[in-house]
Design an enzyme around this catalytic site. Sequence first.
Site, PDB file in Angstrom:
ATOM      1  N   TYR A 179     -14.812  -0.196   9.510  1.00  0.00           N
ATOM      2  CA  TYR A 179     -13.372   0.090   9.578  1.00  0.00           C
ATOM      3  C   TYR A 179     -12.875  -0.080  11.022  1.00  0.00           C
ATOM      4  CZ  TYR A 179      -9.145   3.052   9.397  1.00  0.00           C
ATOM      5  OH  TYR A 179      -7.873   3.548   9.489  1.00  0.00           O
ATOM      6  N   GLY A 234      -0.345   4.964  -1.075  1.00  0.00           N
ATOM      7  CA  GLY A 234      -1.387   5.678  -0.329  1.00  0.00           C
ATOM      8  C   GLY A 234      -0.861   6.906   0.398  1.00  0.00           C
ATOM      9  N   GLN A 235      -1.754   7.521   1.179  1.00  0.00           N
ATOM     10  CA  GLN A 235      -1.409   8.787   1.847  1.00  0.00           C
ATOM     11  C   GLN A 235      -0.203   8.633   2.763  1.00  0.00           C
ATOM     12  OE1 GLN A 235      -4.006  10.166   4.927  1.00  0.00           O
ATOM     13  NE2 GLN A 235      -3.246  12.261   4.825  1.00  0.00           N
ATOM     14  N   LEU A 236      -0.224   7.622   3.618  1.00  0.00           N
ATOM     15  CA  LEU A 236       0.894   7.393   4.534  1.00  0.00           C
ATOM     16  C   LEU A 236       2.078   6.748   3.805  1.00  0.00           C
ATOM     17  CD1 LEU A 236       2.201   7.111   7.366  1.00  0.00           C
ATOM     18  CD2 LEU A 236       0.862   5.013   7.665  1.00  0.00           C
ATOM     19  N   ASP A 250       2.046  -1.755  -4.497  1.00  0.00           N
ATOM     20  CA  ASP A 250       0.701  -1.194  -4.422  1.00  0.00           C
ATOM     21  C   ASP A 250      -0.145  -1.982  -5.411  1.00  0.00           C
ATOM     22  OD1 ASP A 250      -0.426   1.683  -3.259  1.00  0.00           O
ATOM     23  OD2 ASP A 250      -1.577   0.924  -4.987  1.00  0.00           O
ATOM     24  N   LYS A 285     -10.320  -2.806  12.518  1.00  0.00           N
ATOM     25  CA  LYS A 285      -9.063  -2.424  13.177  1.00  0.00           C
ATOM     26  C   LYS A 285      -8.973  -3.043  14.582  1.00  0.00           C
ATOM     27  CE  LYS A 285      -6.858  -0.008  10.076  1.00  0.00           C
ATOM     28  NZ  LYS A 285      -5.640  -0.546   9.470  1.00  0.00           N
ATOM     29  N   GLY A 296       0.847  -1.206   0.000  1.00  0.00           N
ATOM     30  CA  GLY A 296       0.000   0.000   0.000  1.00  0.00           C
ATOM     31  C   GLY A 296       0.875   1.246   0.000  1.00  0.00           C
ATOM     32  N   ASN A 327      -1.386  -7.306  -5.262  1.00  0.00           N
ATOM     33  CA  ASN A 327      -2.678  -7.365  -4.577  1.00  0.00           C
ATOM     34  C   ASN A 327      -2.449  -8.243  -3.356  1.00  0.00           C
ATOM     35  OD1 ASN A 327      -5.180  -7.902  -3.578  1.00  0.00           O
ATOM     36  ND2 ASN A 327      -6.058  -8.611  -5.526  1.00  0.00           N
TER      37      ASN A 327
HETATM   38  N1  SER Z   1      -8.128   8.898   9.049  1.00  0.00           N
HETATM   39  C1  SER Z   1      -8.866   7.691   9.266  1.00  0.00           C
HETATM   40  C2  SER Z   1     -10.253   7.823   8.780  1.00  0.00           C
HETATM   41  O1  SER Z   1     -10.763   8.923   8.826  1.00  0.00           O
HETATM   42  C3  SER Z   1      -8.863   7.338  10.721  1.00  0.00           C
HETATM   43  O2  SER Z   1      -8.024   6.271  10.935  1.00  0.00           O
HETATM   44  O3  SER Z   1     -10.855   6.864   8.414  1.00  0.00           O
END
Ligand code: SER
Length: 316
Positions: free
Chosen positions: A142, A11-13, A34, A146, A8, A52
């Site tokens: 989500y 992505g943003q991070l 990715d 987590k 990944g 993937n």
């Molecule tokens: N930035 C994330 C979200 O908004 C939180 O872990 O889903």
Amino acid sequence: MDRILVIGAGGQLGTELTKALAQKYGNDKIIATDFQETAKSKFEYCSFQTLNVMDKAALVNIVAQEHITQIYHLAAILSASGEKNPLQAWDLNIGSLLNVLEVAREYKVEKIFWPSSIAVFGPHSEKQNTPQQAYKDPNTVYGISKLAGEHWCEYYFNKYGVDVRSLRYPGLIGYKSMAGGGTTDYAVDIYHKAAKAEKLICFLKEDTYLPMMYMQDAVNATLQLMEAPKENITIRNSYNIAGMSFSPKEMHESLLPYYPKFEMEYQPDFRQAIADSWPNSIDDQCAKKDWDWKPAFDLNAMTAVIVKNLPAYFKY
Ligand code: SER
């Protein structure tokens, strides 16, 4: 010798963490992956493969062939996107983690990093300075994935000795990559709108406080956690970490000295209920105690850096 797989990475991070890992360990030690081939253009400085992570055989191949010693597994469907397709979010978030944990066990990968989130907390968790061990009743898929994932990490550590480490990130804000599919995304979009002299239609109410963190702090926290001696890691589900907490209104105010005409309009949507179920602020004393965590950026310091750099970075 370290060989580091980032899943990944586009992505943003991942965009920023992969770069930091390359600077620390050397470009030739990093394999960025990715599921989107288009992410390749971000990784001219290191090796890139399309992967993937749900394809376990493909994951095993890379880990075996590249003699991987560390995996950073960043691929996930975030909170807002997850609510649109809950079963897909569960399958990806948990299925991919189990693939990574299994490959780590089978191939004795030395260290794994997996991000958790403030989304593990829910409406009945303490709202202010939410403790590490707070009651958790996540009400997004989500958050549920987590929280389950945190337990899987702890299970693999206890049962198989897999050295998996994790952080409960707050909303992450940086200027080198876009956020996508989260409830905290407005806090990234706002800088783009201000730089383009456009109005932000904010999907949260003006007084909605959420825990947030500047990307450089998030990257530093991750590197620090992963470098810490194994015996210092007393939390094997996931560490609370805090940077700052603010509301959309406060963010607007932090931008006005730079963009006096910048306007925001508030049109809360389904993401408001998600934000309302999350903490306002986080207690991160375990991270401070175990591996010396200390954030460097508050809202005004972050805004100063982003306002200075973002317009040129995005060629606005
Ligand atoms: N930035 C994330 C979200 O908004 C939180 O872990 O889903």
